[in-house]
Design a protein around this motif. Sequence first.
Motif, PDB file in Angstrom:
ATOM      1  N   HIS A   1      46.102  40.109 -33.978  1.00  0.00           N
ATOM      2  CA  HIS A   1      45.734  40.673 -32.679  1.00  0.00           C
ATOM      3  C   HIS A   1      45.618  42.194 -32.763  1.00  0.00           C
ATOM      4  O   HIS A   1      44.666  42.801 -32.236  1.00  0.00           O
ATOM      5  CB  HIS A   1      46.766  40.260 -31.629  1.00  0.00           C
ATOM      6  N   LYS A   2      46.558  42.796 -33.416  1.00  0.00           N
ATOM      7  CA  LYS A   2      46.547  44.262 -33.565  1.00  0.00           C
ATOM      8  C   LYS A   2      45.315  44.708 -34.348  1.00  0.00           C
ATOM      9  O   LYS A   2      44.606  45.648 -33.938  1.00  0.00           O
ATOM     10  CB  LYS A   2      47.825  44.697 -34.288  1.00  0.00           C
ATOM     11  N   TYR A   3      45.046  44.028 -35.453  1.00  0.00           N
ATOM     12  CA  TYR A   3      43.909  44.410 -36.280  1.00  0.00           C
ATOM     13  C   TYR A   3      42.585  44.179 -35.547  1.00  0.00           C
ATOM     14  O   TYR A   3      41.632  44.938 -35.708  1.00  0.00           O
ATOM     15  CB  TYR A   3      43.914  43.625 -37.589  1.00  0.00           C
ATOM     16  N   GLN A   4      42.534  43.113 -34.751  1.00  0.00           N
ATOM     17  CA  GLN A   4      41.303  42.819 -34.022  1.00  0.00           C
ATOM     18  C   GLN A   4      40.989  43.912 -33.002  1.00  0.00           C
ATOM     19  O   GLN A   4      39.833  44.324 -32.843  1.00  0.00           O
ATOM     20  CB  GLN A   4      41.424  41.462 -33.309  1.00  0.00           C
ATOM     21  N   ILE A   5      42.007  44.398 -32.324  1.00  0.00           N
ATOM     22  CA  ILE A   5      41.819  45.488 -31.354  1.00  0.00           C
ATOM     23  C   ILE A   5      41.327  46.741 -32.084  1.00  0.00           C
ATOM     24  O   ILE A   5      40.378  47.404 -31.642  1.00  0.00           O
ATOM     25  CB  ILE A   5      43.128  45.780 -30.600  1.00  0.00           C
ATOM     26  N   LYS A   6      41.985  47.061 -33.193  1.00  0.00           N
ATOM     27  CA  LYS A   6      41.582  48.242 -33.963  1.00  0.00           C
ATOM     28  C   LYS A   6      40.142  48.101 -34.453  1.00  0.00           C
ATOM     29  O   LYS A   6      39.367  49.067 -34.458  1.00  0.00           O
ATOM     30  CB  LYS A   6      42.513  48.428 -35.160  1.00  0.00           C
ATOM     31  N   LEU A   7      39.788  46.883 -34.870  1.00  0.00           N
ATOM     32  CA  LEU A   7      38.441  46.645 -35.371  1.00  0.00           C
ATOM     33  C   LEU A   7      37.403  46.861 -34.270  1.00  0.00           C
ATOM     34  O   LEU A   7      36.353  47.487 -34.507  1.00  0.00           O
ATOM     35  CB  LEU A   7      38.335  45.223 -35.928  1.00  0.00           C
ATOM     36  N   MET A   8      37.667  46.346 -33.076  1.00  0.00           N
ATOM     37  CA  MET A   8      36.713  46.491 -31.983  1.00  0.00           C
ATOM     38  C   MET A   8      36.536  47.954 -31.590  1.00  0.00           C
ATOM     39  O   MET A   8      35.428  48.400 -31.291  1.00  0.00           O
ATOM     40  CB  MET A   8      37.164  45.675 -30.776  1.00  0.00           C
ATOM     41  N   VAL A   9      37.619  48.715 -31.584  1.00  0.00           N
ATOM     42  CA  VAL A   9      37.527  50.149 -31.276  1.00  0.00           C
ATOM     43  C   VAL A   9      36.682  50.862 -32.334  1.00  0.00           C
ATOM     44  O   VAL A   9      35.797  51.668 -32.012  1.00  0.00           O
ATOM     45  CB  VAL A   9      38.933  50.778 -31.181  1.00  0.00           C
ATOM     46  N   ALA A  10      36.961  50.552 -33.602  1.00  0.00           N
ATOM     47  CA  ALA A  10      36.191  51.167 -34.692  1.00  0.00           C
ATOM     48  C   ALA A  10      34.732  50.745 -34.626  1.00  0.00           C
ATOM     49  O   ALA A  10      33.830  51.551 -34.889  1.00  0.00           O
ATOM     50  CB  ALA A  10      36.797  50.782 -36.044  1.00  0.00           C
ATOM     51  N   GLN A  11      34.497  49.498 -34.260  1.00  0.00           N
ATOM     52  CA  GLN A  11      33.123  49.006 -34.143  1.00  0.00           C
ATOM     53  C   GLN A  11      32.383  49.725 -33.022  1.00  0.00           C
ATOM     54  O   GLN A  11      31.211  50.091 -33.167  1.00  0.00           O
ATOM     55  CB  GLN A  11      33.132  47.503 -33.881  1.00  0.00           C
ATOM     56  N   ASP A  12      33.061  49.974 -31.907  1.00  0.00           N
ATOM     57  CA  ASP A  12      32.446  50.704 -30.797  1.00  0.00           C
ATOM     58  C   ASP A  12      32.045  52.116 -31.218  1.00  0.00           C
ATOM     59  O   ASP A  12      30.966  52.602 -30.868  1.00  0.00           O
ATOM     60  CB  ASP A  12      33.408  50.773 -29.607  1.00  0.00           C
ATOM     61  N   ARG A  13      32.926  52.782 -31.949  1.00  0.00           N
ATOM     62  CA  ARG A  13      32.626  54.145 -32.390  1.00  0.00           C
ATOM     63  C   ARG A  13      31.427  54.146 -33.341  1.00  0.00           C
ATOM     64  O   ARG A  13      30.549  55.016 -33.247  1.00  0.00           O
ATOM     65  CB  ARG A  13      33.843  54.750 -33.095  1.00  0.00           C
ATOM     66  N   ARG A  14      31.390  53.172 -34.225  1.00  0.00           N
ATOM     67  CA  ARG A  14      30.263  53.102 -35.157  1.00  0.00           C
ATOM     68  C   ARG A  14      28.959  52.786 -34.421  1.00  0.00           C
ATOM     69  O   ARG A  14      27.909  53.390 -34.677  1.00  0.00           O
ATOM     70  CB  ARG A  14      30.567  52.025 -36.206  1.00  0.00           C
ATOM     71  N   LEU A  15      29.003  51.860 -33.453  1.00  0.00           N
ATOM     72  CA  LEU A  15      27.809  51.514 -32.682  1.00  0.00           C
ATOM     73  C   LEU A  15      27.323  52.692 -31.843  1.00  0.00           C
ATOM     74  O   LEU A  15      26.119  52.907 -31.691  1.00  0.00           O
ATOM     75  CB  LEU A  15      28.092  50.316 -31.772  1.00  0.00           C
ATOM     76  N   LYS A  16      28.267  53.448 -31.303  1.00  0.00           N
ATOM     77  CA  LYS A  16      27.880  54.622 -30.521  1.00  0.00           C
ATOM     78  C   LYS A  16      27.127  55.619 -31.390  1.00  0.00           C
ATOM     79  O   LYS A  16      26.088  56.170 -30.985  1.00  0.00           O
ATOM     80  CB  LYS A  16      29.127  55.273 -29.921  1.00  0.00           C
ATOM     81  N   ALA A  17      27.639  55.855 -32.596  1.00  0.00           N
ATOM     82  CA  ALA A  17      26.992  56.802 -33.506  1.00  0.00           C
ATOM     83  C   ALA A  17      25.623  56.288 -33.948  1.00  0.00           C
ATOM     84  O   ALA A  17      24.647  57.057 -34.009  1.00  0.00           O
ATOM     85  CB  ALA A  17      27.884  57.052 -34.723  1.00  0.00           C
ATOM     86  N   ILE A  18      25.524  54.989 -34.242  1.00  0.00           N
ATOM     87  CA  ILE A  18      24.246  54.422 -34.665  1.00  0.00           C
ATOM     88  C   ILE A  18      23.228  54.500 -33.528  1.00  0.00           C
ATOM     89  O   ILE A  18      22.067  54.860 -33.737  1.00  0.00           O
ATOM     90  CB  ILE A  18      24.430  52.962 -35.124  1.00  0.00           C
ATOM     91  N   THR A  19      23.661  54.158 -32.321  1.00  0.00           N
ATOM     92  CA  THR A  19      22.752  54.209 -31.173  1.00  0.00           C
ATOM     93  C   THR A  19      22.214  55.615 -30.975  1.00  0.00           C
ATOM     94  O   THR A  19      21.014  55.817 -30.747  1.00  0.00           O
ATOM     95  CB  THR A  19      23.484  53.749 -29.898  1.00  0.00           C
ATOM     96  N   GLU A  20      23.094  56.593 -31.068  1.00  0.00           N
ATOM     97  CA  GLU A  20      22.677  57.981 -30.889  1.00  0.00           C
ATOM     98  C   GLU A  20      21.709  58.402 -31.979  1.00  0.00           C
ATOM     99  O   GLU A  20      20.696  59.064 -31.707  1.00  0.00           O
ATOM    100  CB  GLU A  20      23.918  58.874 -30.905  1.00  0.00           C
ATOM    101  N   ALA A  21      21.994  58.010 -33.205  1.00  0.00           N
ATOM    102  CA  ALA A  21      21.126  58.394 -34.324  1.00  0.00           C
ATOM    103  C   ALA A  21      19.760  57.722 -34.228  1.00  0.00           C
ATOM    104  O   ALA A  21      18.721  58.372 -34.405  1.00  0.00           O
ATOM    105  CB  ALA A  21      21.799  58.038 -35.652  1.00  0.00           C
ATOM    106  N   LEU A  22      19.731  56.441 -33.926  1.00  0.00           N
ATOM    107  CA  LEU A  22      18.464  55.716 -33.850  1.00  0.00           C
ATOM    108  C   LEU A  22      17.623  56.196 -32.677  1.00  0.00           C
ATOM    109  O   LEU A  22      16.395  56.285 -32.769  1.00  0.00           O
ATOM    110  CB  LEU A  22      18.724  54.214 -33.745  1.00  0.00           C
ATOM    111  N   THR A  23      18.290  56.496 -31.562  1.00  0.00           N
ATOM    112  CA  THR A  23      17.566  56.974 -30.386  1.00  0.00           C
ATOM    113  C   THR A  23      16.891  58.309 -30.658  1.00  0.00           C
ATOM    114  O   THR A  23      15.784  58.579 -30.174  1.00  0.00           O
ATOM    115  CB  THR A  23      18.526  57.112 -29.183  1.00  0.00           C
ATOM    116  N   ASN A  24      17.544  59.151 -31.449  1.00  0.00           N
ATOM    117  CA  ASN A  24      17.032  60.502 -31.709  1.00  0.00           C
ATOM    118  C   ASN A  24      16.573  60.671 -33.154  1.00  0.00           C
ATOM    119  O   ASN A  24      16.675  61.755 -33.726  1.00  0.00           O
ATOM    120  CB  ASN A  24      18.129  61.525 -31.394  1.00  0.00           C
ATOM    121  N   MET A  25      16.052  59.591 -33.731  1.00  0.00           N
ATOM    122  CA  MET A  25      15.687  59.638 -35.146  1.00  0.00           C
ATOM    123  C   MET A  25      14.611  60.675 -35.434  1.00  0.00           C
ATOM    124  O   MET A  25      14.640  61.346 -36.484  1.00  0.00           O
ATOM    125  CB  MET A  25      15.218  58.256 -35.601  1.00  0.00           C
TER     126      MET A  25
END
Length: 1488
Positions: free
Chosen positions: A478-502
């Motif tokens: 449970h702990k690792y899953q929460i950490k994973l989702m937070v890390a995944q959100d941060r990575r998706l945010k960065a990817i979205t920003e990069a792709l939008t402004n490629m």
Amino acid sequence: MEDGVWVVFCNNSECSHETAKACSSGFLSIVDPYSCVNNAMIISVDIILLLIFFSIFIYKLSTRKTTAPAQSQKLPLELIFSVIFNGTLSLAYLGWGISIVSEKLYEYQSVLPLHIWLVMFFQGFTWLLLGLTISLNKLQLPHNGTMNFCYLIIFYAGFLCISSMWKAIVDRAVSIKIVLDLLSFPGAILLLFCVFQEQSHVDTNVNNNSDDSYELLQGEEIDASDEISSKENVTPFAKAGLLSTMSFWWLNPLMQKGKERILKDEDIPQLRSEDQAQICYSIYLQQMSKHKQKGSSDSPSMLSVILLCQWKAIIVSGFFALIKVLTLSAGPLFLRAFIKVASGKETIKYEVYVLTGGLFLAKYLESLSERQWYFRTRLIGLQVRSMLSAAIYQKQLRLSNAAKMTYYSPGEIVSYVTVDAYKIGEFPYWFHQIWTTSFQLCIALVTLYYSVGLAAAAALIAVLLTVLASSPLSKLQHKYQIKLMVAQDRRLKAITEALTNMKVLKLYAWETHFKNVIEGLRKEEFKWILKVLSQKGYYLVLFYFSPILVPTVTFWACYFLGIPLTASNVFTFLASLQIAQEQIRMIPEVAGIFIEAKVSFSRIEKFLEAAELENTTTRQIYSDNHIGWSIFIRSAEISWDTYSSSKATVRNINLMVKPGKKVAICGKVGSGKSTLLAAILGEVPKNNGTVHVCGKIAYVSQTAWIQTGTIQENILFGSSMDPIRYQEVIEKSCLVKDLEMLPFGDLTEIGERGVNLSGGQKQRVQLARALYKDADVYLLDDPFSAVDAHTATSLFNDYVMGALSMKTVLLVTHQVDFLAALDLILLMAGGEILEAATYDNLLASTPEFQDLVNAHKNTAGSERQYEFASLTTPVTSKGEIQELIVGEQLIAPPGDQLIKKEEREIGDTGLKPYLQYLRHNKGYLYFSLQSVSHMLFFIIQVIQSYWLAVNVHNSLVSRVKLIAIYSVIGCFLPVLLLLRSFSIVVLGCKTSESIFSALLRSFFQAPMSFYDSTPLGRILSRVSSDMSIVDIELAYKLSTAVGSAVIASSIFLILGILAWPVIFVIIPMIYLTIFLQRYYLASAKELMRMNGTTKSSIASHVAESIAGAITIRAFGQEDGFFSKYLKLIDANACSYFHSSSADEWLVQRLQMPCAIVLSFSTLFMTLLPLGPSASGFLGMALSYGLSMNISLVSFVQYHCSAANFMVSVERLEQYMHIPSEAQTIVEDKRPAHNWPAIGKVEIYNLKVKYRPDAPLVLRGISCIIEGGQKIGIVGRTGSGKTTLISVLFRLVEPTEGKIIIDNLNISTIGLHDLRSHLGLIPQDPTLFSGTVRYNLDPLSQYTDREIWEVLGKCNLREVIQEREEGLDSLEDGLNWSLGQRQLFCLGRALLKKSCILVLDEATASIDNLTDSIIQKTIRKEFADYTVITVAHRIPTVMDCNAVLVISDGRLVEHDEPVKLINKEGSLFGQLVMENWSHSANSSLHLDD
């Protein structure tokens, strides 16, 4: 007296009056179907049921009304069968009762005791009346009442059935009464199905009638053919009967169609109305409303809402789960009975055939119940997923801007829909696994006790220890899953920003840096992926080892307790354990699903509770106009920041605008102009005051928002088509020429964010959208900044002053030229309205306004010629071409739209996706290792069983030796488990890492043409949901599919060896399995691919709606966009529903042959002479054979699941091989560090086209720009100005010709070397999430002193210094005006100080005063550098050394501005004349 009645009733047959009390209180006498107490109780229940029946009958008779005779209808097969079955059953009861009475009179001349025959008569009459009336619905009870009545009857019949079954087992005898009581239970079940069938028929009629009524009330004309088509295309499941539902026969037409040809979207039937997203969301809203009515301030948990919405469906699916568990648990009892028969201990003649038939029926009933359990829970999950997806979308439409800026990025919100909602959608499928697993284990423990006595306690202790050992693993998971989702959100945010402004990243040569940032975030995420996978590996070892440990411990306990080991108790025990083993092995998966669902629940709940816009309190819309004003604002403070006490963005606003007035809002950059419009729209989170708007609002944003779709759809924006008005709007918005040049006119597909339109065209489409709305109040935020002077003049005269002459207009503008024609001007400075007056009054009395006008005068140039100062709009020259801007688009040839339908694989791809997955990072090695480990694991388990089967009755082998060797063989198993688990974890990690790296590399090397033609949602769905499947699920699913295949095939092999005649059944069955699976995959593959593409459409729509939320709300189009979103959800749910139904269709058709094989195997093994070890071999075969259904189901399910998940690999592979740009660095062609030192640019015969089959965009341009020159590039819309800049940065490669900078051909060097040595201020200014320092210097190349110095030159120092954190204050771009963002881009250029600086419409959104300051800064800072300026503002290029004039892709003029102005017939002279003409009014005022 009571004793006398009891004696008459019982006649001492069971118990006398002396023992009546004991009989009545004893439990055995209650369940004994022959006891007097039992019969008295049954008669009492019968009397109660009959009383209820007659009461209802009399009431219905007294209230009966005369009605028209109903039309005759054909009775369904289920009703006919129910009537016949229950009628026959009741007659059998009555007949047997008469037979008992006749026999007693004949033999004893007495009918005593009464209970023996009286119970038969009451049963017969009760069953006859209830069975016929309920089956035919003669009581006409409400549906709920009939259902409850049926549930009561089922409970009653279930008691009869269980008590009779218990009596038969104990006495080992069967009587007619017992048979009749057993048959009463299926009779009651049939009654319940009749009720369901009747209600389904009634609901269909009611729905049809209500739909027709609704249509008539609305008075709408509906095309009959469309209506018929719509009804015919609804899934056959909506009208399926009992047999069709239970057998999935309703799916046959779709499966047949998929076998005959490749399925298309239109082949998939629509969902039932109750499964559609609109209905699911309505039910959700009802539950939320009920909760609010209770007065509770806290929001209910999402789990409780789901349970309240779905409790009926959960109970029904739970009923099927219970039947499945009971039938499955009967297997070991059959095994024990077969072993006794094989040992020569038959209790009745032909017992083996009876047992074989019973085993077949039990297995068939197990299959039916399990399929319905899984199917119905999948259906619940689909409804839950649709409900949550709809709730998330509605929430993001209402989400406050403060919450968006602070907590929820677009990538995160898309992740909630594509990842979290889908994980919760999987949750109901596993919901019943909690109690069924526990119940199954309890039954297994009872069977174990029945087999090995007290030694079962050792098995219980071993199981409990396993469960206890898993507890800390669950917490860590449970702990690792929460950490994973937070890390995944941060990575998706960065990817979205990069792709939008490629495009910006490529122009600045920042791709490598942003790619490294994303890779760093991925490493952080990968750390948690490894931990989550490792926890799953620990679970696998623990729960696969448990079934190995339990028998070993139990056998040793038997030895020490002196319990004998025989084939009967050993293999009954192992069979029970084999069945329980599957349940135990599922615990890790169930735990993982629950943990993921819990995390997703908390994330979605938190999002749904986030702050919303408070439009109801800040903005009120009135429809009448007698009030005397259109806009009224009285506010002391308006701020974007709700949490900080810093200075408000806008303050002390007192404004009243009368209807029909034209009001201009002007001021320097950052003065609060756009914030004032946002406050009128109700978008600003903090507003200490009131804002009232009278009438409908239309809004044109400063940064154009264009939705994916045709130009026509963008203009209509949800309104109905009025051809005459539509054509007028096109003309007033200056779009006629543009549409004529487009390959499909106004039906041309526009790419995401309008990528295939120029900035000016996007603004004009926005203006057309607003005008077509026919609103009362128009809010125009600097709409002329992106168009040339001629177009701006036309728009102002024809659009603002013409088409909107009777409308209220608030126009934010930096163009002083138009101000004199407006009724009122609001001059803003420092967040306040400095002055509100007419143009003349402001010019006379306000120094700040005079500065703006003077700045405009200064930028006009010293060669101003007032003879051009005509107020009429000049006519465009005949030879001038108005063409689509090609620098921003890929021109599609006729018949080919830019935005293609999303590609997907078609047909059977075979092993291709599996090989694609395994080729990454030694995947073949680790996959082979885990496969071999599992095969060895199962082989050793079979050897263990074989050792027991051969020696359990061998007197030469002692008990100690038997158990010791069994234990020693088992010692190898944990080693193999660890090896397998390690291989799976490494396989998952290595392949995931490799796939993501290849995907990211492909994205950052892709040309801009890919991003122009690919909606962002398609990419995001791959890097979120598809990547999540590869990260966490795929390796385990693939390995489990292989493991289940090994087990299923091994069971067939064992049965074939031990019972050789069954080979003749197994071979056709294998052929049938292969045939059915191929038949199934033809449709299932396409359904899963459709599921992937429709999921991408959902992600695209969500991302697009987030970007345009302000525009959507301003136009009041929330319902329209929500309705479109619901259709996308239904399209996705439709493919998912039929895909999951196809899974159950296949498994059910495979389980029937399995039941046949198992039945024949047991029959043959019992009849064949197998020697002294016959009972042992039979026990071994049955212990595996009884789990054959489970093994086959697991094999098919995991194989299908792996195949479906492989669709994600297919989708990722599509984007892992995008044709890339040229090399970023060419080692042997690297330029000098100080290149370019001179800044000389030579262009020779430059020709450019975007596709081989597309027309030329630039047609042979040749010119030389000397180092240090200031060059202006001008031309009309669509002339090719931006394309020339794109070629300079090699966003587009030249078709012919070349560009040489300082004697170096730019086509020969790497892209990074080229772009990093050129300076740029782009047309669309972009800020990234991060600090001020990071936005100016993401590569950390400069000191803070240099950054502060640049901020001072950009007029941003004071604004930044007001912030507490200074350079470390966090930004995301949304809280800065467009002009301020352009100043940031200027700061980047000043820091970089490249020898060549390109300005692409860089000051379009800046006021003239700030523009003049910037131009002076550029002239000063870049005095010795080459500056190339693309501009719509002609004054901007008047002080250049030379001007390039481009028309239709050709260089038509190249000379000094003054010479071109004085040249007769000069196109540049004409552009200057147009610019001066539309600014003449302000010029004349200046002269005065």
